[in-house]
Scaffold this active site. Sequence first.
Site, PDB file in Angstrom:
ATOM      1  N   LYS A  37      -0.308  10.867  -3.740  1.00  0.00           N
ATOM      2  CA  LYS A  37      -0.017   9.501  -4.489  1.00  0.00           C
ATOM      3  C   LYS A  37      -1.235   9.180  -5.503  1.00  0.00           C
ATOM      4  CE  LYS A  37      -2.555   6.389  -1.445  1.00  0.00           C
ATOM      5  NZ  LYS A  37      -2.387   5.556  -0.614  1.00  0.00           N
ATOM      6  N   ARG A 135      -2.765  -3.952   7.413  1.00  0.00           N
ATOM      7  CA  ARG A 135      -2.457  -3.276   6.348  1.00  0.00           C
ATOM      8  C   ARG A 135      -0.233  -3.041   7.020  1.00  0.00           C
ATOM      9  NH1 ARG A 135      -4.415   0.891   1.922  1.00  0.00           N
ATOM     10  NH2 ARG A 135      -2.848   2.406   3.390  1.00  0.00           N
ATOM     11  N   TYR A 273     -15.241  -7.273 -30.626  1.00  0.00           N
ATOM     12  CA  TYR A 273     -14.408  -8.133 -30.538  1.00  0.00           C
ATOM     13  C   TYR A 273     -16.143  -9.206 -29.733  1.00  0.00           C
ATOM     14  CZ  TYR A 273      -9.767  -6.486 -30.988  1.00  0.00           C
ATOM     15  OH  TYR A 273      -9.094  -6.226 -31.214  1.00  0.00           O
TER      16      TYR A 273
HETATM   17  C1  LIG Z   1      -2.189   6.484   4.477  1.00  0.00           C
HETATM   18  C2  LIG Z   1      -3.353   6.821   3.901  1.00  0.00           C
HETATM   19  N1  LIG Z   1      -3.558   8.067   4.764  1.00  0.00           N
HETATM   20  C3  LIG Z   1      -4.463   8.610   3.189  1.00  0.00           C
HETATM   21  C4  LIG Z   1      -4.999   8.398   2.750  1.00  0.00           C
HETATM   22  C5  LIG Z   1      -6.627   9.089   2.023  1.00  0.00           C
HETATM   23  O1  LIG Z   1      -7.104   8.156   1.937  1.00  0.00           O
HETATM   24  P1  LIG Z   1      -8.684   9.120   0.968  1.00  0.00           P
HETATM   25  O2  LIG Z   1      -8.718   9.163  -0.267  1.00  0.00           O
HETATM   26  O3  LIG Z   1      -9.669   8.383   1.263  1.00  0.00           O
HETATM   27  O4  LIG Z   1      -9.151  10.876   1.885  1.00  0.00           O
HETATM   28  C6  LIG Z   1      -4.928   6.843   1.933  1.00  0.00           C
HETATM   29  C7  LIG Z   1      -5.409   7.104   0.847  1.00  0.00           C
HETATM   30  O5  LIG Z   1      -5.818   5.430   0.443  1.00  0.00           O
HETATM   31  C8  LIG Z   1      -4.115   6.633   3.051  1.00  0.00           C
HETATM   32  O6  LIG Z   1      -2.954   5.623   2.337  1.00  0.00           O
END
Ligand SMILES: Cc1ncc(COP(=O)(O)O)c(C=O)c1O
Length: 380
Positions: A37, A135, A273
């Site tokens: 992601k 969450r 700036y």
């Molecule tokens: C639902 C979920 N699973 C896995 C991960 C992976 O986490 P990490 O990067 O700490 O391994 C994330 C990352 O935020 C996540 O939101």
Amino acid sequence: MQKNYLTWVEVNAGKLSGNIRTIRQLAGKRLVAAAVKANGYGHGLELMVDLLRKEKIEYLAVHSRDEAERARRQGWKKKILVVGYIQLSELEAVPELGLELTVYNIETVNRLGKLAEKTGKKAEIHLKVETGTNRQGVEPENIEMIVAAIRKFSQLHLKGVSTHFANIEDTTDHTYANYQLAEFNKIVTKINSLGLKPPLRHTACSAALLLFEDTKFEMVRPGIALYGLWPSKETYLSYRLAGGSNSILAPLLTWKTRVIQVKNVPADAFVGYGCSYRTTAPTKLAILPVGYYDGYDRSLSNLAYVLIKGKRAPVRGRICMNLMMVDITDIDGVKLEEEVVLLGENGQEKITADQMASWAGTVNYEILSRINGDIPRIIV
Ligand SMILES: Cc1ncc(COP(=O)(O)O)c(C=O)c1O
């Protein structure tokens, strides 16, 4: 022909393979869902798809419909787990793109259930349950209701049940993680008692994978470890205290740019700036075509340094939208279009995402994921 980029990101394929070997060792026979992601944690989603296709990775974990579509367009034929949200009006994407969807709302279950019945195509879902992160996740008191809703639709297949830890990477005290794990186990038992037996239980982000055998179940979802970084100092410390080795992960990403002007300024001259920096001696500056728009955080103004010819060049003045200035007075021979390392190794020197994060008051995750997606990514 290799394009001569002005600003670009290099991703090291060999180091990714090394990190995946580590992850596979930690995961054993379990399935691995690689978290790509946030544009592959800033490494470039398409590039990560190209690299991961060749690796023994069963799933990609993406946030959105858009990311899932990009992964499919790039040729990812294996499984995709969406861990974010797909709008009710867009749920057709689940069968069309062959996705497995994380669900935690009754509305999603009902809409997807009807869609699956209508098309006669099985939809695979993963129920995310609330264990204390507050969450996404179905609250324990609503489990019965959502399981009943899932069972109404013969074409809905509960493939997985998942949760996400709140406090597993930021502390060496793992009481809360253990509490969440116990809650998770209770909820799974309840789901089973209600007649559903999801084959995949998954809870493990990188920190969990590195530290807790009991969190791994049938599938793990590492993100940051894939990219060669530790989730936090505390995770690293806990891992080392448990006897783990120092060098199991290697960062993949190098962020580079080029000098677009070299100039001499006199003593007592202001830079940038807000006149926040003033020279105390005649100074040579290099101007770089990177600013906060590109993901180089403005809080790094007058604080960070970049690497040129293997030496540190301190940032002078405020980071602008598209530009920044660095001091090269003590670095001989810097020329127009000289290569600059903003993040990564250069000669004997290196700037890590962890170092940048500590300067910027944030975490390595944010430093990486905010590198502007328009900047070209190349495999090295
Ligand atoms: C639902 C979920 N699973 C896995 C991960 C992976 O986490 P990490 O990067 O700490 O391994 C994330 C990352 O935020 C996540 O939101």
